[in-house]
Design a protein around this motif. Structure first.
Motif, PDB file in Angstrom:
ATOM      1  N   PRO A 152       2.916 -80.446  86.628  1.00 49.98           N
ATOM      2  CA  PRO A 152       2.572 -79.028  86.787  1.00 49.98           C
ATOM      3  C   PRO A 152       3.833 -78.172  86.672  1.00 49.98           C
ATOM      4  CG  PRO A 152       1.767 -80.336  88.650  1.00 49.98           C
ATOM      5  CD  PRO A 152       2.607 -81.234  87.815  1.00 49.98           C
ATOM      6  N   ALA A 153       3.678 -76.933  86.285  1.00 47.07           N
ATOM      7  CA  ALA A 153       4.822 -76.028  86.086  1.00 47.07           C
ATOM      8  C   ALA A 153       5.708 -75.944  87.325  1.00 47.07           C
ATOM      9  CB  ALA A 153       4.334 -74.642  85.678  1.00 47.07           C
ATOM     10  N   GLY A 154       5.139 -75.989  88.502  1.00 49.47           N
ATOM     11  CA  GLY A 154       5.909 -75.898  89.742  1.00 49.47           C
ATOM     12  C   GLY A 154       6.714 -77.149  90.063  1.00 49.47           C
ATOM     13  N   ASN A 155       6.492 -78.215  89.313  1.00 49.89           N
ATOM     14  CA  ASN A 155       7.198 -79.475  89.561  1.00 49.89           C
ATOM     15  C   ASN A 155       8.380 -79.651  88.609  1.00 49.89           C
ATOM     16  OD1 ASN A 155       5.140 -79.842  91.376  1.00 49.89           O
ATOM     17  ND2 ASN A 155       4.699 -81.925  90.772  1.00 49.89           N
ATOM     18  N   ARG A 156       8.964 -78.537  88.205  1.00 47.71           N
ATOM     19  CA  ARG A 156      10.137 -78.577  87.335  1.00 47.71           C
ATOM     20  C   ARG A 156      11.361 -78.214  88.161  1.00 47.71           C
ATOM     21  NH1 ARG A 156       6.653 -76.024  82.569  1.00 47.71           N
ATOM     22  NH2 ARG A 156       5.691 -77.989  81.963  1.00 47.71           N
ATOM     23  N   LEU A 157      12.142 -79.235  88.496  1.00 44.27           N
ATOM     24  CA  LEU A 157      13.337 -79.019  89.306  1.00 44.27           C
ATOM     25  C   LEU A 157      14.464 -78.463  88.437  1.00 44.27           C
ATOM     26  CD1 LEU A 157      13.196 -82.347  91.330  1.00 44.27           C
ATOM     27  CD2 LEU A 157      12.676 -80.046  92.173  1.00 44.27           C
ATOM     28  N   PRO A 158      15.142 -77.408  88.882  1.00 41.38           N
ATOM     29  CA  PRO A 158      16.211 -76.799  88.085  1.00 41.38           C
ATOM     30  C   PRO A 158      17.536 -77.566  88.170  1.00 41.38           C
ATOM     31  CG  PRO A 158      15.951 -75.583  90.119  1.00 41.38           C
ATOM     32  CD  PRO A 158      14.870 -76.636  90.102  1.00 41.38           C
ATOM     33  N   VAL A 159      17.559 -78.626  88.939  1.00 42.87           N
ATOM     34  CA  VAL A 159      18.780 -79.416  89.128  1.00 42.87           C
ATOM     35  C   VAL A 159      18.620 -80.769  88.431  1.00 42.87           C
ATOM     36  CG1 VAL A 159      19.351 -78.312  91.323  1.00 42.87           C
ATOM     37  CG2 VAL A 159      17.926 -80.363  91.307  1.00 42.87           C
ATOM     38  N   PRO A 160      19.726 -81.425  88.091  1.00 41.35           N
ATOM     39  CA  PRO A 160      19.610 -82.750  87.480  1.00 41.35           C
ATOM     40  C   PRO A 160      19.299 -83.834  88.516  1.00 41.35           C
ATOM     41  CG  PRO A 160      21.917 -82.121  87.631  1.00 41.35           C
ATOM     42  CD  PRO A 160      21.112 -80.936  88.105  1.00 41.35           C
ATOM     43  N   VAL A 161      18.378 -84.701  88.187  1.00 43.01           N
ATOM     44  CA  VAL A 161      18.090 -85.879  88.999  1.00 43.01           C
ATOM     45  C   VAL A 161      18.559 -87.069  88.161  1.00 43.01           C
ATOM     46  CG1 VAL A 161      16.311 -87.293  90.098  1.00 43.01           C
ATOM     47  CG2 VAL A 161      16.129 -84.790  90.154  1.00 43.01           C
ATOM     48  N   GLU A 162      19.773 -87.529  88.443  1.00 38.66           N
ATOM     49  CA  GLU A 162      20.395 -88.595  87.651  1.00 38.66           C
ATOM     50  C   GLU A 162      19.833 -89.973  87.989  1.00 38.66           C
ATOM     51  OE1 GLU A 162      22.363 -87.969  85.175  1.00 38.66           O
ATOM     52  OE2 GLU A 162      22.884 -85.884  85.581  1.00 38.66           O
ATOM     53  N   ALA A 163      19.134 -90.104  89.106  1.00 38.40           N
ATOM     54  CA  ALA A 163      18.594 -91.391  89.536  1.00 38.40           C
ATOM     55  C   ALA A 163      17.317 -91.725  88.770  1.00 38.40           C
ATOM     56  CB  ALA A 163      18.310 -91.337  91.038  1.00 38.40           C
ATOM     57  N   GLY A 164      16.950 -92.999  88.809  1.00 37.14           N
ATOM     58  CA  GLY A 164      15.702 -93.439  88.204  1.00 37.14           C
ATOM     59  C   GLY A 164      15.860 -93.818  86.747  1.00 37.14           C
ATOM     60  N   GLU A 165      14.717 -94.088  86.104  1.00 35.39           N
ATOM     61  CA  GLU A 165      14.726 -94.536  84.711  1.00 35.39           C
ATOM     62  C   GLU A 165      15.200 -93.440  83.768  1.00 35.39           C
ATOM     63  OE1 GLU A 165      11.529 -98.090  84.318  1.00 35.39           O
ATOM     64  OE2 GLU A 165      10.746 -96.090  83.954  1.00 35.39           O
ATOM     65  N   LYS A 166      15.856 -93.872  82.722  1.00 33.99           N
ATOM     66  CA  LYS A 166      16.360 -92.970  81.681  1.00 33.99           C
ATOM     67  C   LYS A 166      15.450 -93.055  80.462  1.00 33.99           C
ATOM     68  CE  LYS A 166      19.952 -92.154  84.230  1.00 33.99           C
ATOM     69  NZ  LYS A 166      19.641 -91.410  85.381  1.00 33.99           N
ATOM     70  N   THR A 167      15.768 -92.288  79.427  1.00 33.79           N
ATOM     71  CA  THR A 167      15.005 -92.318  78.186  1.00 33.79           C
ATOM     72  C   THR A 167      15.133 -93.693  77.540  1.00 33.79           C
ATOM     73  OG1 THR A 167      15.464 -89.979  77.830  1.00 33.79           O
ATOM     74  CG2 THR A 167      14.728 -91.238  75.915  1.00 33.79           C
ATOM     75  N   PRO A 168      14.006 -94.297  77.151  1.00 35.70           N
ATOM     76  CA  PRO A 168      14.088 -95.582  76.452  1.00 35.70           C
ATOM     77  C   PRO A 168      14.840 -95.402  75.129  1.00 35.70           C
ATOM     78  CG  PRO A 168      11.829 -95.093  77.080  1.00 35.70           C
ATOM     79  CD  PRO A 168      12.641 -93.864  77.344  1.00 35.70           C
ATOM     80  N   THR A 169      15.613 -96.405  74.758  1.00 32.49           N
ATOM     81  CA  THR A 169      16.347 -96.352  73.496  1.00 32.49           C
ATOM     82  C   THR A 169      16.101 -97.636  72.718  1.00 32.49           C
ATOM     83  OG1 THR A 169      18.317 -97.317  74.512  1.00 32.49           O
ATOM     84  CG2 THR A 169      18.179 -94.907  74.476  1.00 32.49           C
ATOM     85  N   GLY A 170      16.525 -97.628  71.479  1.00 35.19           N
ATOM     86  CA  GLY A 170      16.392 -98.808  70.642  1.00 35.19           C
ATOM     87  C   GLY A 170      15.438 -98.552  69.496  1.00 35.19           C
TER      88      GLY A 170
END
Length: 125
Positions: free
Chosen positions: A95-113
């Motif tokens: 939802p639009a309200g669930n967009r945090l303006p700060v970076p959350v560096e933890a957790g899974e990253k974008t898959p690559t390959g």
């Protein structure tokens, strides 16, 4: 809610909001029913979405609140939605309200390959 597939809508029950504080700022995120009874699921994007994490967002499972209603929000458990891995998934967008303006560096990253190609995501960052 919108979906990673344009024109598709997802409908979920949202029993409430999760209130978190990051760097002195309070954020309220809409929470959905999780898989286990009483657990919650939060779909979110942040300042890393589309940069180092999947553009459409990530999900965060939250265990059952304690008797006082408190929960542990552990962004290390943030995971990619299935649409990060296949074009055949119809993942909901946060939802639009669930967009945090700060970076959350933890957790899974974008898959690559070679199996992962970039695609545009409706409403993505």
């Amino acid at each position: 809610m919108g979906a990673a597939v344009e024109g598709l809508q997802h409908v979920y029950d949202a029993p409430g909001e999760v209130e978190i504080e990051i760097d002195g700022t309070t954020h309220r995120l809409t929470a959905f029913n999780g898989q286990a009874p009483g657990s919650l699921l939060v779909l979110f994007t942040d300042a890393t979405s589309g940069v180092t994490t999947y553009a459409a967002g990530r999900s965060l499972s939250i265990d059952v609140p304690d008797p006082e209603g408190r929960i542990l929000v552990d962004f290390n458990r943030a995971s990619n939605l299935p649409c990060a891995y296949t074009d055949l998934a119809t993942c909901p967008l946060p939802p639009a309200g669930n967009r945090l303006p700060v970076p959350v560096e933890a957790g899974e990253k974008t898959p690559t390959g070679p199996a992962h190609t970039a695609r545009s995501v409706p409403g993505g960052k």
